[in-house]
Design an enzyme around this catalytic site. Sequence first.
Site, PDB file in Angstrom:
ATOM      1  N   PRO A 165       0.799  -1.215   0.000  1.00  0.00           N
ATOM      2  CA  PRO A 165       0.000   0.000   0.000  1.00  0.00           C
ATOM      3  C   PRO A 165       0.836   1.272   0.000  1.00  0.00           C
ATOM      4  CG  PRO A 165      -0.258  -1.307   2.017  1.00  0.00           C
ATOM      5  CD  PRO A 165       0.994  -1.713   1.350  1.00  0.00           C
ATOM      6  N   GLU A 166       0.530   2.141  -0.899  1.00  0.00           N
ATOM      7  CA  GLU A 166       1.033   3.502  -0.843  1.00  0.00           C
ATOM      8  C   GLU A 166      -0.145   4.380  -0.440  1.00  0.00           C
ATOM      9  OE1 GLU A 166       3.633   4.689  -3.999  1.00  0.00           O
ATOM     10  OE2 GLU A 166       4.076   2.614  -4.507  1.00  0.00           O
TER      11      GLU A 166
END
Length: 270
Positions: free
Chosen positions: A2-3
Site C-alpha cells: 500500500p502507498e
Amino acid sequence: MPELPEVETSRRGIEPHIVDSTVSRIVVRERRLRWPIARDVDRNLPGQAISSVSRRAKYLLINTPAGSAILHLGMSGSVSIVDRDAPAGIHDHFDIEFDSGLMLRFRDPRRFGSLHWSRDPASHRLLRDLGPEPLGCEFDGNYLWRMSRGRRVSVKQFIMNANIVVGVGNIYASESLYLAGIHPRRAAGRIAAHRYEVLADAIREVLGKAIRAGGTTLRDFYGGDGEAGYFKQQLEAYDREDEPCRRCNEPIAAIVQGQRSTYYCKRCQT
DNA sequence: ACTTTAGCCTGTCGGC
DNA sequence: TGCCGACAGGCTAAAG
C-alpha cells in the site's frame, strides 16, 4: 502493497462501517509485527467509541475521544470489515470487535505492518517528524526546491523520503517522475525550481488519479470493502520494462536505486 | 546533517 | 514435479 492511495482507499472503505460503534474487545493472535503490539492497545481500545478514521501519510488512525489506534499496513497488510463470527485465516493477526457485531480484521502475511495506541498521535514518534501531505496546501514546487538544496541523493529517493513528503512510494515515485519528464537518477539538489513545480503537480495528479481509481492492485491489494483497485491499467512506467513508452515508443528502462526498482523512459526523462 | 545499507517477514514466480 | 534464488507496494536503525 500500500502507498498513500491504497491506504486512503482502505480508510474510505472502513470508516462508514465503524464510526459511532464502540469497541467491545480486541483479539490479538500474533503480536510480532514490525514492532510488537504493546499491551496498552488491549488496555485502552476496548470501551472506546470510534469518532472517525483518518489518515496521516500511510498510517490509518482509528480515532476515539481518549486517543487513537495507529495502524500501518507495511508491505502486505490489509484491513477488512467482516462479521464477528468469520473464521480467522493464517495471517489474520488481530481483530477489533465492535458492539455492532462487525469487526475490523487485519491481515498481513509479511508482518511489516504495525499497531500502536497513542493519546496524541500527532506527537507519536512514528508521526511527529513526517513531512507534509502531498495533497495538502503546504506542499508545492517551491517547498521541494527549498528542501532539496545541497542534497546529492537522487530525486527519486528524495521524493520517497517521508521526512520530505509523505505517501510517495515506489510505484508513484516512478509514475510522477515519468509524468514530470525528470530522470530518476538526477541529483535532487541540481534540479531547477521550475522543474520542481512540474514535479509537485505530477505527484498530486498521479496520487489523485490513483485514489479516484481505488488504488493500484498489482498482486493482492483490496480496499476495506474488498474491491480491487484499478489504477494498474493507468500505469505509464511502473512494471512496464521493455514495453513501449506511450509518448515516444522508446522501451521503458528498469534500474535499481536503493534496492528498489525504478522504471523510466530514457528519451522522455532528462 | 546527510546518505547508504542491512534487515525485518512470507509468498510467488521463473529458471533449471 | 520440485528446488532455489530473486523479488515484492515500507520503513527504521545503525553505520559511514
